[in-house]
Design an enzyme around this catalytic site. Structure first.
Site, PDB file in Angstrom:
ATOM      1  N   ASP A 102       0.872  -1.179   0.000  1.00 45.95           N
ATOM      2  CA  ASP A 102       0.000   0.000   0.000  1.00 45.95           C
ATOM      3  C   ASP A 102       0.913   1.235   0.000  1.00 45.95           C
ATOM      4  OD1 ASP A 102      -2.393   1.450   0.265  1.00 45.95           O
ATOM      5  OD2 ASP A 102      -2.347   1.353   2.435  1.00 45.95           O
ATOM      6  N   ARG A 164     -10.710 -12.688   6.381  1.00 44.01           N
ATOM      7  CA  ARG A 164      -9.486 -13.326   5.882  1.00 44.01           C
ATOM      8  C   ARG A 164      -9.798 -14.651   5.179  1.00 44.01           C
ATOM      9  NH1 ARG A 164      -4.964 -10.684   8.006  1.00 44.01           N
ATOM     10  NH2 ARG A 164      -5.138  -9.874  10.119  1.00 44.01           N
TER      11      ARG A 164
HETATM   12  P1  IMP Z   1       1.756  -0.425   3.858  1.00 46.10           P
HETATM   13  O1  IMP Z   1       0.934   0.822   3.867  1.00 46.10           O
HETATM   14  O2  IMP Z   1       2.274  -0.724   2.473  1.00 46.10           O
HETATM   15  O3  IMP Z   1       2.845  -0.358   4.884  1.00 46.10           O
HETATM   16  O4  IMP Z   1       0.760  -1.602   4.223  1.00 46.10           O
HETATM   17  C1  IMP Z   1       0.889  -2.338   5.390  1.00 46.10           C
HETATM   18  C2  IMP Z   1      -0.128  -3.435   5.523  1.00 46.10           C
HETATM   19  O5  IMP Z   1      -1.429  -2.873   5.646  1.00 46.10           O
HETATM   20  C3  IMP Z   1      -0.262  -4.414   4.360  1.00 46.10           C
HETATM   21  O6  IMP Z   1       0.733  -5.394   4.336  1.00 46.10           O
HETATM   22  C4  IMP Z   1      -1.619  -5.001   4.694  1.00 46.10           C
HETATM   23  O7  IMP Z   1      -1.495  -6.014   5.681  1.00 46.10           O
HETATM   24  C5  IMP Z   1      -2.372  -3.796   5.220  1.00 46.10           C
HETATM   25  N1  IMP Z   1      -3.207  -3.217   4.142  1.00 46.10           N
HETATM   26  C6  IMP Z   1      -2.921  -2.203   3.301  1.00 46.10           C
HETATM   27  N2  IMP Z   1      -3.930  -1.984   2.436  1.00 46.10           N
HETATM   28  C7  IMP Z   1      -4.875  -2.916   2.735  1.00 46.10           C
HETATM   29  C8  IMP Z   1      -6.164  -3.236   2.171  1.00 46.10           C
HETATM   30  O8  IMP Z   1      -6.664  -2.639   1.202  1.00 46.10           O
HETATM   31  N3  IMP Z   1      -6.833  -4.257   2.752  1.00 46.10           N
HETATM   32  C9  IMP Z   1      -6.339  -4.975   3.824  1.00 46.10           C
HETATM   33  N4  IMP Z   1      -5.144  -4.718   4.356  1.00 46.10           N
HETATM   34  C10 IMP Z   1      -4.420  -3.693   3.827  1.00 46.10           C
END
Ligand code: IMP
Ligand code: MG
Length: 174
Positions: A102, A164
């Site tokens: 994300d 999940r």
């Molecule tokens: P980051 O923002 O890339 O650090 O994302 C960290 C974590 O947030 C990801 O590995 C997911 O576990 C969770 N995450 C981010 N976007 C989503 C989404 O759209 N659905 C569910 N989990 C999310």
């Protein structure tokens, strides 16, 4: 409050087909070398199971859990390792298996954390990518599907620890 679940974005069949394609690509890229697969808990477990079955190389598996704090703020830079690897990765080819990239903040920290342990290489294989949300400079080497800015659920991904177990990827309408 009742969540509104959207339509199916990717079916189990589509995901398994993509895992097979990426598995072939990975097998070719690593040229028969062993791979140390690191699954990020908890969201990536279902994708990990698909990917590991499709990589014919010698494979070891391990698990890591990171949690980021202050999400929602641009400066949510603090990532905490809640559960570290069990095995030694020095000199090994590490392949991180992630559910979704994300902002990329978690993954960029995780990658640096693993690089400090002296592996031969660290690559990333993610089921989903939301490139429009990227803050940290991190790129997956293997991506299942790129998606728009939706909050996705299912196939390991949760909303408040729910959904999940859905055998497909959908999203929360909001
Ligand atoms: P980051 O923002 O890339 O650090 O994302 C960290 C974590 O947030 C990801 O590995 C997911 O576990 C969770 N995450 C981010 N976007 C989503 C989404 O759209 N659905 C569910 N989990 C999310
Ligand atoms: Mg994750």
């Amino acid at each position: 409050m009742i969540d509104t679940v959207g339509r199916v974005l990717f079916t189990e069949e589509q995901i398994i087909k993509r895992a097979r394609e990426l598995g072939r690509e990975i097998a070719e890229d690593y040229n028969g070398e062993p791979i140390y697969m690191v699954c990020t808990l908890r969201g990536a477990v279902v994708w990990m199971a698909d990917m590991m079955k499709n990589i014919p190389n010698d494979v070891e598996i391990d698990f890591i859990m990171a949690s980021s704090y202050g999400s929602g703020t641009i400066s949510s830079g603090s990532v905490n390792i809640k559960k570290d690897l069990e095995g030694d990765i020095s000199g090994k080819n590490v392949l991180i298996i992630e559910d979704i990239v994300d902002t990329g903040i978690t993954l960029s920290h995780l990658k640096k954390h693993l690089e400090k342990k002296g592996p031969k290489s660290v690559k990333i294989c993610t089921l989903l990518d939301k490139p429009s949300r990227r803050i940290a400079d991190v790129k997956a080497d293997y991506t299942g599907f790129s998606i728009d800015n939706l909050f996705v659920i299912g196939y390991g991904l949760d909303y408040d620890q729910k959904y999940r177990n859905l055998p497909y990827i959908s999203y929360i309408e909001g």
